[in-house]
Design an enzyme around this catalytic site. Structure first.
Site, short mmCIF file in Angstrom:
data_model
loop_
_atom_site.label_atom_id
_atom_site.label_comp_id
_atom_site.label_asym_id
_atom_site.label_seq_id
_atom_site.Cartn_x
_atom_site.Cartn_y
_atom_site.Cartn_z
N CYS A 132 69.51 22.05 3.47
CA CYS A 132 68.86 20.86 4.38
C CYS A 132 68.19 19.64 3.81
O CYS A 132 68.69 18.59 4.15
CB CYS A 132 67.72 21.60 5.45
N HIS A 148 64.30 16.56 6.86
CA HIS A 148 64.02 17.85 6.64
C HIS A 148 62.51 18.44 7.28
O HIS A 148 61.59 17.59 7.10
CB HIS A 148 63.97 18.63 5.45
#
Length: 509
Positions: free
Chosen positions: A82, A136
């Protein structure tokens, strides 16, 4: 190395948000009024969508978006995790340029003067708003830690939902763990995040979970911004674990119709360290008992696939609500819509369950759909090799903005009107670091028209380990042919291509 540094280093404090003074940037009036941008990012979404040819999944709303845009069939992230993937896409820089290879490094610590994609629009007069997971963050505790948000990117602070990503049972378990940690005085970090159950099908409204609440906020924000230019980034967390979706989405599928991957085994000849197995799954209460060396029972395999599909359909429903609002507000003809997954995902392929963390096609290939107003080639599929670093220059191009110098991608705007237009990119690059026998390896991968080559390069400079997959004969990457005699000429050619397309950079620990 491409750099975005001022001569005097700026000081960046993660989480300073609105209370800190922000540097000012000169703005300019774009060539024309410019399109709005609705940027939808979906976590852990692989190309398992109807518009990508999947006949099992039910995604009618995303498929409708595809009918008025372009489906990029071969779009690749730069790293299947991510934080690195999002930092790369949103800065237009590759991981070796952002210095982000993990979940805890903030790109501003390495490239403090980078101008992000939403920041570019903000600096040029667009109202830039982010909802939920764009950069993130850890959705279960986004305000506590693990938040890689970038306040410089937004005209107002990032919006976060108050609803949980867990169902009622899982959230109750999580709250119990939080209370126990508080009582013991334990500090929470990435190693001990309290988790609930990996799967749950609660009888509840969409909006009672975090992603449904996010869709409602997106509609509200569109209504508020309809009379001005905007860059609205909407981040959905599902179908990331835990696989929690309202029961009506689970009911769209039956166990009998689920088809498990055929290749639930490691690729022949692949190094063991190149794969992963249950890295993300075993932290959840209902899968803690699973040992790494064990195979999951078939009923659990089906449960995970069922949950993943249910979550995809749940997100499809939320996307449909937002697109309907875009139409009802008469914004479609003024808004570019982008839908992208942050990387691929494995749900059983090569016996890897509910995870990414590799350089395989299943990890690095992700959906990318772009629809612009007045698009001449609607509903078409492009087979061009595109990378996530290409998204930034493309949106800048479409909105007549000057992108920062040094971006490593290129605009694919011409492919929207002609998917078969000439496209110079012949290689898509991805990478992933691994540990093997106590050594740090960087896996550097290129995808060409026919092949995937992976070089596992020790930091010490010792001899590399290679993987080579022939997608013409082996589209599932089930056999590493790097040592097969008839592929040695191909290996030498692709090795040079990899080296020519990959600048040597220090491996960031």
């Amino acid at each position: 190395m491409i750099r975005f540094f001022a001569s005097i280093a700026t000081v960046w404090i993660v989480g300073c948000a609105c209370c800190c003074a922000q540097p000012t940037y000169a703005t300019k009036e774009p060539v024309n009024a410019g399109y709005n941008v609705l940027f939808i990012m979906v976590d852990d979404l692989r190309p398992q969508l109807g518009c990508y040819g999947d006949t099992l999944v039910k995604t009618p709303h995303i498929d409708e978006l595809a009918k008025r845009g372009t489906v990029f069939n071969r779009a690749y992230c730069q790293m299947a995790l991510c934080n690195p993937s999002r930092a790369s896409l949103l800065t237009g820089l590759r991981p070796e340029e952002t210095g982000v290879f993990d979940l805890t490094t903030h790109f501003r610590d390495r490239v403090p003067d980078a101008i992000t994609l939403p920041q570019l629009f903000k600096n040029n007069g667009w109202f830039s708003q982010g909802l939920y997971k764009i950069f993130h963050l850890i959705p279960s505790d986004p305000r506590a830690f693990g938040n890689m948000d970038d306040p410089l990117s937004w005209s107002k602070p990032l919006w976060l939902p108050t609803r949980s990503v867990y169902g009622p049972n899982g959230e109750a378990i999580r709250q119990q763990k939080l209370a126990e940690m508080k009582e013991k005085g334990e500090q929470m970090d990435y190693s001990n995040i309290p988790r609930g159950f990996a799967t749950e099908a609660p009888e509840m409204a969409d909006s009672l979970l975090a992603d449904g609440q996010t869709a409602e906020q997106a509609i509200k924000t569109l209504t508020e911004l309809q009379d001005q230019r905007f860059f609205l980034a909407v981040g959905f967390y599902k179908p990331h674990l835990p696989f929690i979706a309202p029961k009506k989405y689970w009911d769209m599928y039956t166990s009998e119709e689920l088809v498990l991957p055929r290749n639930r085994y490691a690729p022949a000849g692949a190094p063991e360290f190149a794969l992963t197995k249950y890295a993300d799954l075993r932290v959840y209460e209902d899968y803690k008992h699973v040992r790494y060396q064990d195979d999951l029972p078939l009923d659990q395999q089906r449960e995970l696939l069922h949950g993943y599909l249910a979550c995809i359909s749940y997100i499809d429903g939320q996307v449909g609500k937002i697109l309907a609002a875009l139409d009802s507000l008469e914004l479609r003809d003024r808004t570019i819509v982008v839908l992208v997954g942050d990387h691929g995902y494995q749900v059983g392929e090569h016996n890897m369950w509910a995870t990414k963390h590799t350089n395989y096609e299943t990890s690095v290939r992700a959906p990318l759909i772009v629809a612009k107003p007045g698009q001449r080639a609607q509903g078409r599929v492009s087979e061009a090799l595109v990378e996530f670093v290409d998204v930034y220059p493309t949106l800048a191009d479409l909105c007549h903005l000057d992108a920062p110098k040094g971006l490593t991608g290129q605009s694919f705007a011409t492919l929207l009107d002609n998917p078969k237009a000439r496209w110079s990119k012949i290689v898509a690059r991805s990478q992933y670091p691994k540990n093997a026998d106590g050594k740090r390896l960087m896996g550097r991968s290129i995808r060409t028209e026919r092949y995937r080559l992976v070089e596992w390069q020790p930091k010490s400079g010792k001899e590399s380990v290679w993987e080579l997959y022939d997608h013409l004969k082996d589209p599932e990457e089930n056999r590493n042919v790097a040592e097969v005699p008839e592929y040695q000429d191909t290996l030498r050619t692709l090795t040079k291509l990899l080296q020519d397309n990959w600048e040597q950079r220090a491996l960031h620990d």
